[in-house]
Scaffold this motif. Sequence first.
Motif, mmCIF file in Angstrom:
data_model
loop_
_atom_site.group_PDB
_atom_site.id
_atom_site.type_symbol
_atom_site.label_atom_id
_atom_site.label_comp_id
_atom_site.label_asym_id
_atom_site.label_seq_id
_atom_site.Cartn_x
_atom_site.Cartn_y
_atom_site.Cartn_z
ATOM 1 N N GLN A 81 92.481 12.276 -38.254
ATOM 2 C CA GLN A 81 91.098 12.053 -38.680
ATOM 3 C C GLN A 81 90.483 10.552 -38.190
ATOM 4 O O GLN A 81 91.371 9.688 -37.903
ATOM 5 C CB GLN A 81 91.156 11.955 -40.395
ATOM 6 N N TYR A 128 86.845 15.147 -38.412
ATOM 7 C CA TYR A 128 88.179 15.720 -38.818
ATOM 8 C C TYR A 128 88.570 16.845 -37.939
ATOM 9 O O TYR A 128 87.713 17.545 -37.312
ATOM 10 C CB TYR A 128 87.996 16.825 -40.040
ATOM 11 N N ASP A 181 89.714 19.829 -37.886
ATOM 12 C CA ASP A 181 89.439 21.201 -38.116
ATOM 13 C C ASP A 181 87.949 21.139 -38.009
ATOM 14 O O ASP A 181 87.599 22.376 -38.151
ATOM 15 C CB ASP A 181 89.896 21.644 -39.315
ATOM 16 N N SER A 182 87.065 20.300 -38.183
ATOM 17 C CA SER A 182 85.605 20.401 -37.936
ATOM 18 C C SER A 182 84.954 20.208 -36.778
ATOM 19 O O SER A 182 85.505 19.534 -35.688
ATOM 20 C CB SER A 182 85.100 19.344 -38.935
ATOM 21 N N GLU A 183 84.060 21.162 -36.355
ATOM 22 C CA GLU A 183 83.426 21.034 -35.138
ATOM 23 C C GLU A 183 82.271 20.215 -35.070
ATOM 24 O O GLU A 183 81.533 19.868 -34.050
ATOM 25 C CB GLU A 183 83.052 22.740 -34.612
ATOM 26 N N GLU A 184 82.015 19.461 -36.065
ATOM 27 C CA GLU A 184 80.891 18.508 -36.242
ATOM 28 C C GLU A 184 81.156 17.245 -36.724
ATOM 29 O O GLU A 184 82.218 17.293 -37.352
ATOM 30 C CB GLU A 184 79.665 19.020 -36.954
ATOM 31 N N ARG A 187 78.221 12.864 -41.109
ATOM 32 C CA ARG A 187 77.753 11.582 -41.507
ATOM 33 C C ARG A 187 77.820 11.385 -43.069
ATOM 34 O O ARG A 187 77.323 12.188 -43.822
ATOM 35 C CB ARG A 187 76.459 11.229 -41.066
ATOM 36 N N GLN A 210 77.029 9.588 -46.773
ATOM 37 C CA GLN A 210 75.919 8.957 -47.337
ATOM 38 C C GLN A 210 75.960 9.302 -48.689
ATOM 39 O O GLN A 210 76.344 10.223 -48.952
ATOM 40 C CB GLN A 210 74.658 9.198 -46.425
ATOM 41 N N ASN A 260 78.737 10.022 -51.535
ATOM 42 C CA ASN A 260 79.907 10.413 -50.908
ATOM 43 C C ASN A 260 80.572 8.998 -50.488
ATOM 44 O O ASN A 260 81.947 9.248 -50.264
ATOM 45 C CB ASN A 260 79.638 11.334 -49.849
ATOM 46 N N GLN A 279 82.165 20.990 -50.644
ATOM 47 C CA GLN A 279 80.727 20.215 -50.152
ATOM 48 C C GLN A 279 80.313 21.153 -48.956
ATOM 49 O O GLN A 279 81.106 21.078 -48.007
ATOM 50 C CB GLN A 279 80.558 19.198 -50.273
ATOM 51 N N TYR A 298 78.599 21.023 -45.712
ATOM 52 C CA TYR A 298 77.779 20.060 -44.935
ATOM 53 C C TYR A 298 76.773 20.745 -44.010
ATOM 54 O O TYR A 298 77.091 21.582 -43.166
ATOM 55 C CB TYR A 298 78.709 19.328 -44.063
ATOM 56 N N GLY A 302 73.254 17.095 -42.119
ATOM 57 C CA GLY A 302 73.542 15.679 -42.701
ATOM 58 C C GLY A 302 73.548 15.500 -44.150
ATOM 59 O O GLY A 302 73.589 14.564 -44.554
ATOM 60 N N LYS A 303 73.297 16.837 -44.889
ATOM 61 C CA LYS A 303 73.241 16.664 -46.364
ATOM 62 C C LYS A 303 74.558 17.600 -46.718
ATOM 63 O O LYS A 303 74.947 18.623 -46.181
ATOM 64 C CB LYS A 303 72.034 17.154 -46.820
ATOM 65 N N THR A 304 74.902 17.436 -48.099
ATOM 66 C CA THR A 304 76.292 18.050 -48.396
ATOM 67 C C THR A 304 75.370 18.947 -49.751
ATOM 68 O O THR A 304 74.760 18.141 -50.646
ATOM 69 C CB THR A 304 77.094 17.144 -49.003
ATOM 70 N N LYS A 320 78.042 29.388 -38.066
ATOM 71 C CA LYS A 320 79.104 28.577 -38.526
ATOM 72 C C LYS A 320 78.803 27.483 -39.337
ATOM 73 O O LYS A 320 77.479 26.999 -39.222
ATOM 74 C CB LYS A 320 79.863 27.654 -37.482
ATOM 75 N N PHE A 321 79.799 26.995 -40.334
ATOM 76 C CA PHE A 321 79.326 25.899 -41.068
ATOM 77 C C PHE A 321 80.598 25.040 -41.496
ATOM 78 O O PHE A 321 81.645 25.548 -41.396
ATOM 79 C CB PHE A 321 78.655 26.401 -42.368
ATOM 80 N N THR A 322 80.264 23.705 -41.878
ATOM 81 C CA THR A 322 81.627 23.122 -42.228
ATOM 82 C C THR A 322 81.348 22.585 -43.580
ATOM 83 O O THR A 322 80.469 22.467 -44.287
ATOM 84 C CB THR A 322 81.357 21.590 -41.329
ATOM 85 N N LEU A 325 83.713 20.173 -46.715
ATOM 86 C CA LEU A 325 84.441 19.298 -46.953
ATOM 87 C C LEU A 325 85.098 19.332 -48.453
ATOM 88 O O LEU A 325 84.558 20.033 -49.264
ATOM 89 C CB LEU A 325 83.716 17.841 -47.054
ATOM 90 N N SER A 339 90.761 13.441 -47.799
ATOM 91 C CA SER A 339 89.773 14.469 -47.780
ATOM 92 C C SER A 339 89.800 15.432 -46.252
ATOM 93 O O SER A 339 90.651 14.731 -45.623
ATOM 94 C CB SER A 339 88.353 13.869 -47.774
ATOM 95 N N ASN A 340 89.185 16.344 -46.194
ATOM 96 C CA ASN A 340 89.322 17.150 -44.916
ATOM 97 C C ASN A 340 88.012 18.043 -44.705
ATOM 98 O O ASN A 340 87.371 18.042 -46.046
ATOM 99 C CB ASN A 340 90.595 18.084 -45.001
ATOM 100 N N GLY A 341 87.825 18.062 -43.541
ATOM 101 C CA GLY A 341 86.648 19.251 -43.216
ATOM 102 C C GLY A 341 87.001 20.368 -42.388
ATOM 103 O O GLY A 341 87.886 19.980 -41.620
ATOM 104 N N MET A 342 86.544 21.570 -42.620
ATOM 105 C CA MET A 342 86.725 22.479 -41.736
ATOM 106 C C MET A 342 85.395 23.448 -41.422
ATOM 107 O O MET A 342 84.675 23.499 -42.206
ATOM 108 C CB MET A 342 87.683 23.423 -42.242
ATOM 109 N N THR A 343 85.564 23.615 -40.046
ATOM 110 C CA THR A 343 84.127 24.716 -39.598
ATOM 111 C C THR A 343 84.724 26.085 -39.461
ATOM 112 O O THR A 343 85.716 26.225 -38.978
ATOM 113 C CB THR A 343 83.657 24.233 -38.140
#
Lengths: 232, 405
Positions: free
Chosen positions: A73, A86, A88-91, A94, A96, A99, B105, B107, B110-112, B165-167, B169, B177-181
Amino acid sequence: MITITLLALSLSAEDINSILEHYQKNIDLQSSVMEAKLVIKDSLGSSTSEIRSYTRKGGDTRLDVIGGPDKGQKILKKDSALYLYYPDSEEIIRLQGSNLKDSFLGSDFSYEDLTRDNDIQKNYEGTLLDENGYFHVMLKAKNRKQTYQQQELWLDRNTYVPVKTILYSASGKALRQIESSDIRNIDGSSFAMESKVVELLKNNSSTTMTITKIELNTLIKDSIFTKEDLAW
Amino acid sequence: MTLSLAYRNILRNKRRSILSGLAIFIAAIVLCLTVAFQEGMINDMVENIKNHVTGNVLIRNKEYGEHERIMPLQFNIPKVGDVIAKLESIPNVERATPKTSIPVQLYREGKTQNAQAVGIDFATSGFFNQKGTTLVEGTLAKEGTKECVITKTLADKYSLALGDKFTFLSKTATSGSNGMTVTICGIARFQDSDVEGTSFFLPYDTLGRMLRMGDGSLEIQVFTTKENMASRIEESLQRSDLEIRNWTEASIIIKMLQFTKLIYLFFEIIFFLLASTVIFNTTMMSVQERNKEIGTMVALGYSKRQVMFLFLEESAILSFFASLSGSLVAYVLISFMHAVGFDLNAMGGAAVNGMNFSSWIYPWLSYKGYLSIILLGTGIAVLTCTIPARRILKMEPAVALRSDC
């Protein structure tokens, strides 16, 4: 008599400014590259993470998690914005709003702590409470934007490194306590190599950060502080 | 003998008898419909709770249960595959399936936004093996992939389509924390209002990896051919670190429903009591109008108690046939409604999200239900009529014979 009192007060004001100047000098660096180990403990267990941080004048910061469960990370703070990468994340995310209050790697630091403006003299008004043993200083925020509206510091008299800090909310509630030890002089600046953060609103929660490697005023490529570089 | 007499008496004044029975008849229809709605709703909720929340038996890490409020993902069931294999070797265990359901959440630009990620084994989970679940588009997600199936509501809310696709968190088991698409491979529609909201489904091993739970899952739902298997499973597994509960104990909603059934019974009794006032009135009038007849019967050798029972038999026959015919009419209506169904959302059902209500209700009443309404209607009417009928016991035959009516 009045003249003496005024003289004493003005001397005291000069003292606090000088103390804060020294304090600021320790944290005001051209750049730094640092590696540290974070040991995070709470009532349900503990975990260890390793991070590498890059900082440069102006407040830009990049943190790479190089060890532990969240390895891979990356976090970039640039122009007051915070970006997360991350694996595993493709984007790039940001972060704010609320969070920013989330815990960083499950530690007692929040992301908000990483985005704090470190210019103490610009953002806080200082009062010297006591100078026996340590410089006992109370800082009060000059504006409502500051995450911690009050900071109580116990600064080492020789190095101006805070050996103990208590951070307060706007209502005056003590939120966090930071205790620092193993103070070393590196390239003319003093650093506490070990800091223990205790979340005062939680039971049995603490984070100990031990700096394992530090380089000051070193050249860091501009690309390190770009969003594009996070995904590499 | 008195029964045929009672029957003849009812037919003597057909109009009044029909009018008296009408109240019970209507009450029986209304109650059958109410109970059928309630039963239909409860049956669906039970089905939803079993398939989506508990199974017949729910297994969790004991420590997770103790600290559930803070969702300590580190207290999962490790090596869930081994536990499932052991569970499936126990007699009467049909299947066991892993499940991890956590708030996450999404993502987007830019918003969750809040959503619920549900990690399941698509082959064995109750989510996609239930009547009322439709895979609108695409396919189910394959094990180990970063694919997911989203609900139609989620797709519409965020304009998501197949292949998008979506990400998301989330907090992890290591408190970070972690995120995944993930890629959308299917869009499904659920009748369970709790699931149809903003849930999305992905393979439990993929979610487990993302949440740093390794090969663990938060829960195991066990589907059995017999009820109350928790203690049997506990004996077979011999795991003191696991909390093993029957579905009736694991869901607070079920406990609430049991209480609700009692409240409904209370209202049923009140309703029949109100309807019985008509029969009460009729019996009272009959007793007054048939003084001479009562006197004659007592003079002929009937005891006062026998005469009183004659009146009660009249009420019983009348209320029984009224309840029976009301139930028959209700049966036809309920059968039709069961086939068609009712859209609860159109009736404001969205307000009850959080209780596993189905968005479509199929009213249903068992034969036992019809029988209990018929017996309840008859019983309450007879009980009510004992008050006016008891006046016969106080009547003097000579006085009764001298009366005008």
